[in-house]
Scaffold this active site. Structure first.
Site, mmCIF file in Angstrom:
data_model
loop_
_atom_site.group_PDB
_atom_site.id
_atom_site.type_symbol
_atom_site.label_atom_id
_atom_site.label_comp_id
_atom_site.label_asym_id
_atom_site.label_seq_id
_atom_site.Cartn_x
_atom_site.Cartn_y
_atom_site.Cartn_z
ATOM 1 N N PRO A 175 31.467 -4.594 -9.423
ATOM 2 C CA PRO A 175 32.048 -4.983 -9.226
ATOM 3 C C PRO A 175 33.247 -6.572 -8.385
ATOM 4 C CG PRO A 175 30.732 -3.742 -8.102
ATOM 5 C CD PRO A 175 29.853 -4.426 -8.914
ATOM 6 N N LYS A 202 -25.070 -10.057 -38.154
ATOM 7 C CA LYS A 202 -26.697 -9.612 -38.111
ATOM 8 C C LYS A 202 -25.672 -7.947 -37.678
ATOM 9 C CE LYS A 202 -31.243 -11.488 -37.192
ATOM 10 N NZ LYS A 202 -31.618 -12.559 -36.200
ATOM 11 N N MET A 247 -32.856 -22.986 -32.654
ATOM 12 C CA MET A 247 -33.886 -21.520 -32.990
ATOM 13 C C MET A 247 -34.332 -21.754 -32.787
ATOM 14 S SD MET A 247 -31.552 -20.436 -36.668
ATOM 15 C CE MET A 247 -31.823 -22.908 -37.269
ATOM 16 N N ASP A 276 -19.926 -14.895 -38.790
ATOM 17 C CA ASP A 276 -21.008 -13.994 -38.719
ATOM 18 C C ASP A 276 -20.646 -14.197 -37.350
ATOM 19 O OD1 ASP A 276 -22.090 -16.647 -37.622
ATOM 20 O OD2 ASP A 276 -23.000 -17.036 -39.766
HETATM 21 N N1 SAH Z 1 -25.260 -24.438 -37.921
HETATM 22 C C1 SAH Z 1 -25.443 -24.811 -36.471
HETATM 23 C C2 SAH Z 1 -26.752 -24.441 -36.281
HETATM 24 C C3 SAH Z 1 -26.427 -22.825 -36.784
HETATM 25 S S1 SAH Z 1 -28.183 -22.323 -36.373
HETATM 26 C C4 SAH Z 1 -25.061 -26.053 -36.002
HETATM 27 O O1 SAH Z 1 -24.532 -27.070 -36.580
HETATM 28 O O2 SAH Z 1 -24.688 -26.077 -35.039
HETATM 29 C C5 SAH Z 1 -28.277 -21.254 -35.284
HETATM 30 C C6 SAH Z 1 -28.437 -22.235 -34.040
HETATM 31 O O3 SAH Z 1 -28.368 -22.929 -34.121
HETATM 32 C C7 SAH Z 1 -28.968 -21.080 -32.510
HETATM 33 O O4 SAH Z 1 -29.972 -20.301 -32.406
HETATM 34 C C8 SAH Z 1 -29.193 -21.733 -31.702
HETATM 35 O O5 SAH Z 1 -30.644 -22.812 -31.499
HETATM 36 C C9 SAH Z 1 -28.072 -23.473 -32.118
HETATM 37 N N2 SAH Z 1 -27.121 -22.990 -31.540
HETATM 38 C C10 SAH Z 1 -25.473 -22.329 -32.289
HETATM 39 N N3 SAH Z 1 -24.867 -22.522 -31.190
HETATM 40 C C11 SAH Z 1 -25.123 -22.955 -29.823
HETATM 41 C C12 SAH Z 1 -24.533 -22.483 -29.012
HETATM 42 N N4 SAH Z 1 -23.164 -21.963 -28.477
HETATM 43 N N5 SAH Z 1 -25.345 -23.046 -27.806
HETATM 44 C C13 SAH Z 1 -27.007 -23.106 -27.970
HETATM 45 N N6 SAH Z 1 -27.467 -23.236 -28.881
HETATM 46 C C14 SAH Z 1 -26.432 -23.119 -30.367
#
Ligand code: SAH
Length: 478
Positions: A43, A274, A387, A252
């Site tokens: 308006p 897994k 690990m 993974d």
């Molecule tokens: N290629 C990866 C390791 C893979 S083996 C690297 O270079 O880091 C997987 C292991 O890595 C896990 O079991 C853990 O021990 C370690 N890991 C990977 N990411 C992690 C995170 N954000 N916090 C703690 N540990 C981690």
């Protein structure tokens, strides 16, 4: 996501704006630019709006809103100073099934208008679901500075070639790659510098070349990319670039959504971690899948947590690729040892504490640890164990048995560098108990050495709340 981002084709469709002021003018302007057949109920239009009312496809009404005003409308926008008019518009539009937006009133909005960076025909729309207009504005300002004005021309140029390219290059992967080279290469440079003719000549010759390659499958390639331990900000530029151009991605459990969301949207996703039944896809099967996909001409992205060559079996995967003559690139990532220690405030080396660090795996093979305990705990050394959570008891027992000092500081970092990072600090003797108390889960990294004691001073990443809640988990400052 609270809203569906779409670009609506409103060309020659009816739209309605109700309101006299600047807000109404802004929306009217957008609707006109998008080609709408616009009715404005105003308006007493202000200056901004008056200027638009003389446009070709605009009908100006000064009398009140009636139901018939919404006939055939695709969208309606209300910015009247009179809230009753806005409410009336909302109800009439809802009854008529017309999408409606009432300014500054989220409860009365079927859609929200994003902020836009306009390089027509290229348009970037930004929205925060109404949560933070300020953030949107600041992002818009940044994008305005980094998207060259000429991108619009580039988009237009590309559009004019779309059909020709489709006809000349029938293989989809090849076509995608053609466009990638086009928008990143010399053709784009010509457009940016205003040399449209040169751009067209070059484009035609590239197109002839591409067409002569026919419909054959292009060569595939595998990108073995380390993503770091979780925080997407730790990706390398190269990783991000390859993530953006992959056709298919294998990932993974260690790869979180934050990172996965940065992979090209339409890349096919294959989970190879897994499964619920705890069975992983066998390493050999993954390697073979990489080979097969690359041989189909795909650019295959294999994402690896941390670094691909640190307990990542990257070596095995590329050996299979090499055996099969598949091209590949390996992109290093921040390994868990570096990422987690830094985010936990634990320097792996320090002039006064440790001259070096050793990285080992606590993974048991056939129920056995394969650790050289005798040589592991050297003075002035830090030990990092990947690990090692499930074998923590055997690791600690082994170390103590070989003469390790039970009071040496030790830490476990769970989900390091991620928002849900937790750190448990103790000594070699009580670490297992503390980890159990805190119910630490995988992925977790163990760090043993006097550098752990520096954490109190150097920690900067925000997981303190957790420790405050459970003071018994804090290390006694020795
Ligand atoms: N290629 C990866 C390791 C893979 S083996 C690297 O270079 O880091 C997987 C292991 O890595 C896990 O079991 C853990 O021990 C370690 N890991 C990977 N990411 C992690 C995170 N954000 N916090 C703690 N540990 C981690």
């Amino acid at each position: 996501m609270d809203h569906l981002p779409i670009f609506l084709n409103v060309k020659d469709q009816r739209a309605l704006v109700v309101g006299d002021g600047t807000l109404a003018a802004r929306k009217a302007d957008l609707l006109i630019r998008a080609g709408c057949d616009l009715t404005v109920i105003a308006p007493a239009p202000n200056q901004d709006l008056l200027r638009l009312l003389s446009e070709d496809k605009v009908t100006h009404k000064t009398d009140g809103l009636i139901a018939a005003d919404l006939d055939g409308c695709i969208v309606a926008y209300g910015a009247s100073a009179d809230t009753r008019v806005n409410q009336e518009l909302y109800h009439l539009a809802s009854a008529a099934g017309v999408l409606v937006n009432i300014a500054d009133n989220p409860d009365y909005c079927d859609f929200i208008m994003p902020a836009i960076v306009d390089r027509s025909p290229l348009v970037v729309a930004i929205g925060s679901g109404g949560t933070s207009p300020l953030l949107v504005r600041s992002l818009k300002a940044r994008l305005e500075t980094i998207i060259p004005a000429a991108y619009g021309r580039l988009a237009e140029f590309a559009g004019s070639y779309r059909e020709k390219v489709k006809e000349a290059i029938s293989n989809m992967s090849r076509r995608r790659r053609f466009w990638e080279t086009m928008v990143e290469g010399a053709v784009a440079e010509h457009i940016f510098s205003g040399q449209e003719e040169q751009a067209a000549t070059l484009m035609d010759s590239l197109l002839r070349e591409a067409a002569s390659a026919g419909s054959s499958t292009p060569n595939g390639e595998v990108y073995l990319v380390g993503t770091g331990p979780g925080d997407p900000d730790l990706l390398t530029f190269r990783a991000l670039r390859l993530m953006q151009q992959a056709d298919v991605v294998l990932y993974d459990r260690l790869i979180g959504d934050g990172i996965l969301n940065l992979v090209r949207r339409d890349a096919r996703r294959i989970y190879v971690g897994k499964k619920k039944n705890n069975h992983s896809v066998a390493q050999q099967d993954i390697s073979e899948m990489l080979v097969r996909l690359a041989q189909e001409g795909k650019r295959v992205l294999r994402l690896k947590g941390g670094d691909p060559f640190v307990f990542g079996r990257g070596g095995e995967e590329i050996a299979t690729l090499a055996d099969n003559d598949v091209a590949f690139q390996v992109i290093p990532g921040v390994t868990a040892a570096n990422g987690c220690s830094t985010y936990a405030g634990i320097p792996l080396t320090h002039r006064d504490h440790a001259q070096g660090y050793t990285v080992i795996t606590g993974h048991e093979k056939n129920g056995e640890l394969n650790i050289d305990f005798k040589n592991l705990l050297q003075p002035r050394q830090t030990t990092v164990i990947y690990m090692g959570l499930s074998s923590l008891r055997s690791i600690v027992d082994g170390l103590l048995l070989h003469g390790a000092d039970a009071t040496i500081p030790a830490a476990i970092i769970e989900n390091g560098t991620n928002e849900n990072q937790r750190v448990v600090v103790g000594t070699l003797a009580n670490l297992r108990e503390k980890a159990a108390l805190a119910q630490i889960q995988s992925p977790a990294l163990i760090i043993i050495g006097s550098v752990v004691g520096l954490r109190d001073k150097l920690s900067w990443f925000g997981e303190e709340a957790f420790l405050d809640d459970q003071p018994e988990l804090l290390v006694a400052s020795a």
